[in-house]
Write a protein that holds these residues in place. Structure first.
Motif, PDB file in Angstrom:
ATOM      1  N   GLU A 179      27.665 -52.774 -34.373  1.00  0.00           N
ATOM      2  CA  GLU A 179      28.731 -51.956 -34.973  1.00  0.00           C
ATOM      3  C   GLU A 179      29.486 -51.173 -33.918  1.00  0.00           C
ATOM      4  N   THR A 180      28.773 -50.815 -32.878  1.00  0.00           N
ATOM      5  CA  THR A 180      29.394 -49.929 -31.893  1.00  0.00           C
ATOM      6  C   THR A 180      30.588 -50.584 -31.237  1.00  0.00           C
ATOM      7  N   TYR A 181      30.423 -51.809 -30.811  1.00  0.00           N
ATOM      8  CA  TYR A 181      31.568 -52.409 -30.129  1.00  0.00           C
ATOM      9  C   TYR A 181      32.500 -53.112 -31.081  1.00  0.00           C
ATOM     10  N   ALA A 182      32.084 -53.336 -32.348  1.00  0.00           N
ATOM     11  CA  ALA A 182      32.989 -53.987 -33.300  1.00  0.00           C
ATOM     12  C   ALA A 182      34.174 -53.072 -33.597  1.00  0.00           C
ATOM     13  N   GLU A 241      20.727 -35.329 -32.863  1.00  0.00           N
ATOM     14  CA  GLU A 241      20.588 -36.772 -32.863  1.00  0.00           C
ATOM     15  C   GLU A 241      21.714 -37.400 -33.641  1.00  0.00           C
ATOM     16  N   SER A 242      22.818 -37.714 -32.997  1.00  0.00           N
ATOM     17  CA  SER A 242      23.883 -38.449 -33.661  1.00  0.00           C
ATOM     18  C   SER A 242      24.249 -39.614 -32.776  1.00  0.00           C
ATOM     19  N   ASN A 243      24.457 -40.746 -33.369  1.00  0.00           N
ATOM     20  CA  ASN A 243      24.811 -41.923 -32.595  1.00  0.00           C
ATOM     21  C   ASN A 243      26.269 -41.813 -32.179  1.00  0.00           C
ATOM     22  N   PRO A 244      26.514 -41.692 -30.887  1.00  0.00           N
ATOM     23  CA  PRO A 244      27.898 -41.487 -30.459  1.00  0.00           C
ATOM     24  C   PRO A 244      28.774 -42.694 -30.716  1.00  0.00           C
ATOM     25  N   TYR A 245      28.134 -43.859 -30.815  1.00  0.00           N
ATOM     26  CA  TYR A 245      28.934 -45.076 -30.992  1.00  0.00           C
ATOM     27  C   TYR A 245      29.528 -45.154 -32.388  1.00  0.00           C
ATOM     28  N   PHE A 246      28.918 -44.425 -33.342  1.00  0.00           N
ATOM     29  CA  PHE A 246      29.456 -44.430 -34.699  1.00  0.00           C
ATOM     30  C   PHE A 246      30.586 -43.434 -34.861  1.00  0.00           C
ATOM     31  N   VAL A 257      31.941 -33.875 -29.001  1.00  0.00           N
ATOM     32  CA  VAL A 257      30.768 -34.580 -28.500  1.00  0.00           C
ATOM     33  C   VAL A 257      29.566 -33.985 -29.202  1.00  0.00           C
ATOM     34  N   SER A 258      28.400 -34.658 -29.034  1.00  0.00           N
ATOM     35  CA  SER A 258      27.201 -34.162 -29.719  1.00  0.00           C
ATOM     36  C   SER A 258      26.970 -32.711 -29.346  1.00  0.00           C
TER      37      SER A 258
END
Lengths: 377, 144
Positions: A179-182, A241-246, A257-258
């Motif tokens: 999902e991150t790079y999509a 804890e957050s996924n930066p790619y999302f 940023v987080s």
């Protein structure tokens, strides 16, 4: 040096200040071992009868004793290797001791047929052990050097995933989630489709996105390292804890940023000083962490000494990208300047709502008044 | 033949003496800690799982340091005895024995370690000159 009743005196002409240190026994990594050696040597000299040392003399003697150990080991290793062995032997050590004692001489040195076992060196040592007093070392020495745990690389094999495709070995690090790079691809496609005439803008955006991403990664890496090491240096700094790619892609002028949890004292100071972003509670965005840099630039234009001083002493941003932020915010800086007074007044009104810390409020209002006055000048 | 038998017995005695000594080392904890010795032996490449050998090296180093310190002490006492002949007061003051670089370098010289120190340090070429000539020299240097 703490060593019971011993005192150390330093004469002026002792060259204890700057010595060209050889890498083997003078490097920083060896400081701990050298310090232990100093304590041990000092204890030995005290037992012999000395009541004080010159610091340089103590350092010299401890350095020499350390080199003595090193040369015994080297000679013993050499003789073991000559005999075709990897591990050392008692005979190897006796050979080493004989080598070192050869210029002073030991009993039986001139015998041609002597056996190592009946060496005079061993007899001397035996005699010494019998005669000397038992002096235990003053401190508890931990085993050193401490072996660091190797960090996990996050390989396919470790994660338990199957690598997509047979050509990828399993010891390589795993791919990030698809999902991150999509999403990124779709965004880039959009910009490509829309901007034929707006090429420069999309390039700018791309460059800025890369900068933001690298910033993100770096901060994440810091937070990650601090989480792992559990260091007290960063105590209170915890990455949520957050996924930066999302997260949605960033635009110009915005930076999310987080969040970083600051200790309450620091967070209050930062919240007080930031005219653009205000977060309730302890969460601080990246722009706030760069607030000191922005403030520094502003104060450079406004000439307020108090803010500068406070910045220098109190603030410790986690990531320093002063140049990058400077370049970026130059575009926004002019806007801020015109709104400077209004913003500062806004802040004063905001802190009317803050019930908790009155002293800090009063201090803040003082600073704001001063900066407003100086900006008016 | 007899000679061989005697030498064999001698070797056995020596062997047992050595092994006894190594065993006794485990009772006697040397002042130099084992971890320190292990660190430097590992640095030199010497691998050994046997603790007794590490104790042996530690005891040997302790003996070396004790001998050097002893020699330095003798030098120090000799110097104080020489001074005492001049003044009695110094004897009461300098009862404290202090390890100095001078004594240490003299005793280390016998062990083959050359430790030499500068006698004095001068910051600039003008150090040590009396003030009158110093000003003259300084003016001369400025003019040149």
């Amino acid at each position: 040096m703490n060593n019971g009743c011993l005192e150390n005196r330093k004469k002026e002409h002792d060259n204890s200040q700057k010595r060209p240190k050889s890498y083997k026994f003078g490097s920083k990594s060896d400081d701990f071992a050298l310090a232990i050696a100093k304590v041990a040597v000092a204890q030995l000299c005290e037992s012999v009868g000395f009541q004080g040392f010159h610091l340089s003399a103590l350092e010299t003697l401890s350095d020499i004793s350390v080199r003595y150990i090193y040369s015994i080991g080297k000679t013993a290793n050499l003789s073991a290797n000559l005999a075709g062995r990897v591990e050392g032997n008692v005979f190897d050590i006796i050979h080493g001791l004989e080598d070192l004692g050869s210029n002073l001489g030991f009993s039986g040195a001139s015998d041609v047929d002597r056996c190592v076992v009946s060496s005079g060196v061993v007899k001397d040592i035996t005699h010494f052990v019998g005669v000397s007093d038992f002096i235990p070392f003053a401190y508890d020495v931990p085993g050193f050097p401490v072996v660091k745990e190797s960090t996990k690389t996050g390989s396919f094999w470790e994660k338990g995933e199957d690598p997509p495709g047979e050509h990828i070995p399993s010891w390589l690090p795993a791919f990030p989630d698809p999902e991150t790079y999509a999403t990124r691809l779709s965004v880039e496609n959009e910009t490509m489709g829309v901007s034929n005439g707006k090429k420069t803008e999309s390039e700018l955006e791309r460059v800025e996105r890369n900068m933001d991403r690298s910033l993100l990664n770096l901060q994440l890496r810091f937070a990650h390292n601090e989480n792992k090491g559990g260091s007290s240096h960063g105590s209170g700094y915890v990455a949520t804890e957050s996924n930066p790619y999302f997260a949605a892609p960033l635009h110009v002028g915005e930076k999310e940023v987080s969040s970083v949890v600051l200790p309450t004292k620091l967070s209050n100071e930062v919240a007080l000083r930031n005219p653009v972003h205000v977060d309730v509670g302890n969460h601080v965005s990246v722009l706030e962490t760069f607030a000191p840099a922005i403030e520094a630039m502003k104060s450079g234009l406004c000439d307020s000494d108090n803010v500068k001083k406070k910045l220098l002493y109190d603030q410790r941003p986690t990531v320093r990208f002063k140049i990058g932020i400077g370049k970026k915010s130059l575009g926004t800086m002019s806007d801020l300047n015109s709104q400077n007074e209004e913003d500062l007044l806004k802040i004063a009104s905001w802190f009317g709502n803050d019930n908790e810390k009155d002293d800090k409020k009063r201090r803040v209002e003082k600073i704001l008044k001063e900066s407003v006055e100086s900006s008016k000048e | 033949m007899n000679h061989n038998r005697q030498s064999n017995d001698g070797k056995h005695d020596d062997d047992s003496a050595l092994s006894d000594f190594l065993a006794s080392l485990m009772d006697y904890t040397p002042t130099i800690p084992d971890e320190l010795v292990e660190h430097y032996l590992a640095k030199s490449g010497f691998q050994c799982p046997d603790v007794r050998l590490i104790r042996l090296v530690a005891v040997a180093t302790q003996k070396f340091v004790a001998e050097v310190a002893n020699d330095a002490l003798q030098h120090c006492k000799a110097r104080q005895a020489a001074v005492v002949k001049d003044k009695r007061e110094k004897q009461q003051k300098d009862k404290r024995l202090i390890l100095t670089m001078d004594d240490l370098s003299k005793s280390l010289l016998e062990y083959g370690v050359n430790v030499k120190q500068q006698e004095y340090f001068a910051d600039s070429p003008l150090t040590g000159i009396d003030p009158a000539t110093r000003d003259e020299v300084r003016i001369m240097l400025l003019l040149c």
